[in-house]
Design an enzyme around this catalytic site. Sequence first.
Site, PDB file in Angstrom:
ATOM      1  N   ARG A 147      -3.187 -12.221  -9.153  1.00  0.00           N
ATOM      2  CA  ARG A 147      -4.028 -11.113  -9.682  1.00  0.00           C
ATOM      3  C   ARG A 147      -3.154  -9.836  -9.325  1.00  0.00           C
ATOM      4  O   ARG A 147      -2.634  -9.661  -8.040  1.00  0.00           O
ATOM      5  CB  ARG A 147      -5.455 -10.925  -8.967  1.00  0.00           C
ATOM      6  N   LEU A 148      -2.683  -9.189 -10.531  1.00  0.00           N
ATOM      7  CA  LEU A 148      -1.818  -7.960 -10.174  1.00  0.00           C
ATOM      8  C   LEU A 148      -2.498  -6.591 -10.121  1.00  0.00           C
ATOM      9  O   LEU A 148      -3.365  -6.338 -11.345  1.00  0.00           O
ATOM     10  CB  LEU A 148      -0.761  -8.125 -11.333  1.00  0.00           C
ATOM     11  N   ASP A 149      -2.429  -5.980  -9.247  1.00  0.00           N
ATOM     12  CA  ASP A 149      -2.906  -4.671  -9.069  1.00  0.00           C
ATOM     13  C   ASP A 149      -2.330  -3.603  -9.765  1.00  0.00           C
ATOM     14  O   ASP A 149      -1.134  -3.400  -9.848  1.00  0.00           O
ATOM     15  CB  ASP A 149      -3.045  -4.358  -7.509  1.00  0.00           C
ATOM     16  N   PHE A 150      -3.164  -2.579 -10.499  1.00  0.00           N
ATOM     17  CA  PHE A 150      -2.541  -1.530 -11.033  1.00  0.00           C
ATOM     18  C   PHE A 150      -1.232  -1.317 -11.902  1.00  0.00           C
ATOM     19  O   PHE A 150      -0.225  -0.943 -11.759  1.00  0.00           O
ATOM     20  CB  PHE A 150      -2.305  -0.210 -10.030  1.00  0.00           C
ATOM     21  N   GLU A 170      -4.501  -5.989 -13.753  1.00  0.00           N
ATOM     22  CA  GLU A 170      -5.662  -4.928 -13.883  1.00  0.00           C
ATOM     23  C   GLU A 170      -4.998  -3.925 -14.639  1.00  0.00           C
ATOM     24  O   GLU A 170      -4.167  -3.113 -14.053  1.00  0.00           O
ATOM     25  CB  GLU A 170      -5.912  -4.653 -12.621  1.00  0.00           C
ATOM     26  N   ASP A 224     -13.992  -2.751  -7.238  1.00  0.00           N
ATOM     27  CA  ASP A 224     -13.893  -1.500  -7.377  1.00  0.00           C
ATOM     28  C   ASP A 224     -15.380  -0.895  -8.318  1.00  0.00           C
ATOM     29  O   ASP A 224     -15.869   0.278  -7.933  1.00  0.00           O
ATOM     30  CB  ASP A 224     -12.824  -0.824  -8.308  1.00  0.00           C
ATOM     31  N   LYS A 236     -28.322 -15.546 -27.523  1.00  0.00           N
ATOM     32  CA  LYS A 236     -28.768 -14.096 -27.737  1.00  0.00           C
ATOM     33  C   LYS A 236     -28.918 -13.471 -26.594  1.00  0.00           C
ATOM     34  O   LYS A 236     -29.504 -13.730 -25.557  1.00  0.00           O
ATOM     35  CB  LYS A 236     -30.127 -14.285 -28.831  1.00  0.00           C
ATOM     36  N   TRP A 273     -29.024 -21.878 -26.253  1.00  0.00           N
ATOM     37  CA  TRP A 273     -29.223 -23.057 -26.858  1.00  0.00           C
ATOM     38  C   TRP A 273     -28.187 -23.815 -26.873  1.00  0.00           C
ATOM     39  O   TRP A 273     -26.870 -23.228 -27.058  1.00  0.00           O
ATOM     40  CB  TRP A 273     -29.907 -22.808 -28.443  1.00  0.00           C
TER      41      TRP A 273
END
Length: 764
Positions: A539-542, A566, A649, A732, A759
Site C-alpha cells: 500500500r503506497l502512501d501519498f 493512495e 484517515d 439496490k 438478490w
Amino acid sequence: MIPPGSIPVKDHAIETPLKKSSTSPEGDTFYEVRISFKPSDEISAINFVLKDEETGASYQHKGRNFKVPLVNYLKEDANLIGPKTGFSLSQGDIGQMSNVILDSEATNDKVQDSSSESESPKKENSQVEGFNVELPLTKEVTVNNSISVSVRKCSETAKNILDLETDIPGNIFLHWGVCRDDLRSWEAPPAPHPPQTVAYKDTVLRTQLKPKGSGEGSSAQISLGEEFSGFLFLLKINENSWLNNKGIDFYVPLSTSGSLVIGNREDQSKVVKSEEAGENENSEFTNEIINEIRHLVTGISSVKRRKTKSKEAQETILQEIERLAAEAYSIFRTSVPTFSEEAIVESEVVLDSESPELPPKIMSGTGTGYEIVCQGFNWESNKSGRWYMELKEKAKELASLGFTVIWLPPPTDSVSPEGYMPRDLYNLNSRYGTIDELKDVVKEFHKVGIKVLGDAVLNHRCAEHQNKNGIWNIFGGRLNWDDRAVVADDPHFQGRGNKSSGDSFHAAPNIDHSQDFVRNDIKEWLCWLREEIGYDGWRLDFVRGFWGGYVKDYMDATKPYFSVGEYWDSLSYTYGEMDHNQDAHRQRIVDWISAAGGTAGAFDVTTKGILHSALERCEYWRLSDQQGKPPGVMGWWPSRAVTFIENHDTGSTQGHWRFPHEKEMQGYAYTLTHPGTPSVFFDHIFSHYKTEIGALLSIRKRNGINCRSTVKITKSERDVYAAIIDEKVAMKIGPGHYEPPSDSQKWKSAWDGRDYNIWELEES
C-alpha cells in the site's frame, strides 16, 4: 451592496454579470464588478466563483470557492485571497481567458504585513488593509483534430511503412525517433528519411509534414527497418506549443501492421481525455485485436465444453490472449485514454476461476482479480504496543470471512507513533511491535491463505541530523542520505535535489525520486522487506507527491502480488455543493495509474466522495455518470479501482472525512457487489456490522464478482440506486422501492438490511 443586474441563485448566492472595463495594448479585454459595503454590514468575507456563460463552466480556486477576507481574524484557508497569498488554478492549461483583478477598497493603505494576518481574533471586525491580487484564469476550448498513424509491411523490402496524417492546420513539424525495446529509448534510424528531415538532436529527427493536396492537414511517410520495435514522436505546432500524450511521448508499436487514431487535440498543446473521441474513433487495429481476443475466448470456451483439447492447448490460447490484451492496452495508453474499452478487453480474457487447470492471471495492479482487502489497523492501533500479536489472533476469523489480502500499518521507526513519518527505514521495531513479531504475524496470515501488504511511505522521510543552517535534512541509519535526496522546491528543508515531480508534503523532507541513488536504495529496501519480512505487496502512501513512473520502477523491481496507491485530493464543488460531474477528479487518479503503467491500483476516492453526497442528501442519481456508468474510477478502469468507504484517515479517531453515520452498510452493499477490488475497514469488521459484512462477502465470492465484473445500472433516481452485476446479482440502495426485472430471469432475495437489498439469480 448588491450590484445592478444581479439575480438570486437558490437562497444563498447571487449571480452578477461582469461589465467590460478596458482593453490592454495586447488585446486582452478586462471585465469588472464593484461591490460596495460598509463596515457596519458585519460581513467577514465574500465568497465567489466565476461562470463562463458560453460553456457553462465554473472557475474555482483548487476546486473550492474563492474567498476575499474583509476582516483580519479569519483563519488561513486554502482558497483565501489576501495580501501575499499565492494562487494556483487547476482548470486546465488551455488558452488564456482573461485577467480578473480583485480590489478591496476597505482602506487605501499599503498591503499589510503577513504578521497581521495572524492577529488575535479578539479584534472583531478589524478591517483588512487594502490589497490587489491579479490572477490569470484559463478557459478550456475544445478543438477537435486527430492524428492517424498506420503501419504496413512492404512486401518487397519487408520494412515497416508508417503513414502519419493529421488535420491540424498550419506548418507542423514532426519530431520523431525509434526504439528497440520496452524501455522506449529514443534513437535516430539510419537513412533514407522523408524530405525536409534534419537531425534535431543526436537521437531525434525533425521532419516538416507535407501539406495534403486537399489543403486540409498534412502528412508524412516513413520507412523503418524490422529491427525497431516502436515509433516515438511529438508534434511541434508553433514556437510555444507542443503536442504530446499528456506529458509523455506518443508511442506506436511496430510489431503488428495496422492503423491507429491517436486522438483529439485540445488547444494545440496537450492531449486530454475525451470519452466521445475514444468511443467514436476506435482504430481498425484495436478492433482487430479485440475481435481476435473474442475469437480465442470463444475457442477456449468450446474447448472447455468439448473437453477434448489438452491443457497445453488451452495454455497456448491463454498466452495468445494475454499477448493481444497487452498489445491493446499499450495502444489505449498511448491514445486518448477513455479506459472504458479496457472493461471490454479485460472481461473477455477473464476465464472461469473455478477451473483447477486454468488459475487466474496474477498482476500487481489486480492480484488475481478476486481479491478482498482488509485494512488491518486504525489510527489508535499503535497505542497497545503489541498490535501485531493482537492482529495475529484474528487471522483465522478474517480468512473465514473471505478476506484474501490484509494491509498492515507502516513498519518502520517513525517520528510519529502511527508510522507515517518514517526515519530509519531498516529499523522495523515500531509502536506496533518488534521485527520478530512482524515476521510472526505475516507467517500466520500466510498459513490461513491471506496475502500481506506493507504500508510503504516513499514520498517523505524524517531526518536525524541538521545541516549547517540548522535544517533537518541529513538522514541517518543505513540509508544515510544527505540533502541531495531532498527536492529543491520545498522551502522548508533546503534540498539540493531536483524539483519535485508531484505535490509537497510539508511536514517532512520530500524525497527526490529522480536521483538514481535514491531509487536504487528504495528498490533494495523494498526487496529486503519482501525477503526478510515476507510482504506480498504494497500500500503506497501519498503517491500524489511523486511521478507514477517511479512507482512502476519500484513495482517492476519488487514484483508484488498486489499493490495500491493512495491518490487523495479534493473533489469538485460549486457553491459548496458537490458537482455531479467528477470526471476531472477521477481523471487525475487514472492518470497516476497510467503513469505507473497499471502496475498498481489506486483507492477510488472519487467513488467514496460521490457516495457521501448520494447518501447524505438522498441524491442517489449521483451514482450514474452521463454515460450511464459508475461515476468513479470504477466506471473507467474498474480493474485498478480499489473501493472503500472508510480508512484510518477518514474515520477512526481522526475523522477527516467520515462516512455518513448509520449508512455504512449501504456503502458496503455498493462496493462489495460492484467491480473493483473492495477494501473493508477494520473498525467496521469488528463491530455490530460484522454479520452483514460477512453476508455481503459471501455473496460476492459465491457469485464470482471480481475487479472486472460488468455493471448494468437499472435505476438511478432521487431515492434509489439499483444495478445488476454480471447478470448474477441484483442490488439496490436507498429508501426508494425497486424489484429486479422478472420477465426472463427469476431472482431470490439473498440479503437485506436498512435501506439496501441484494438478490441472486435462481438456478434453473
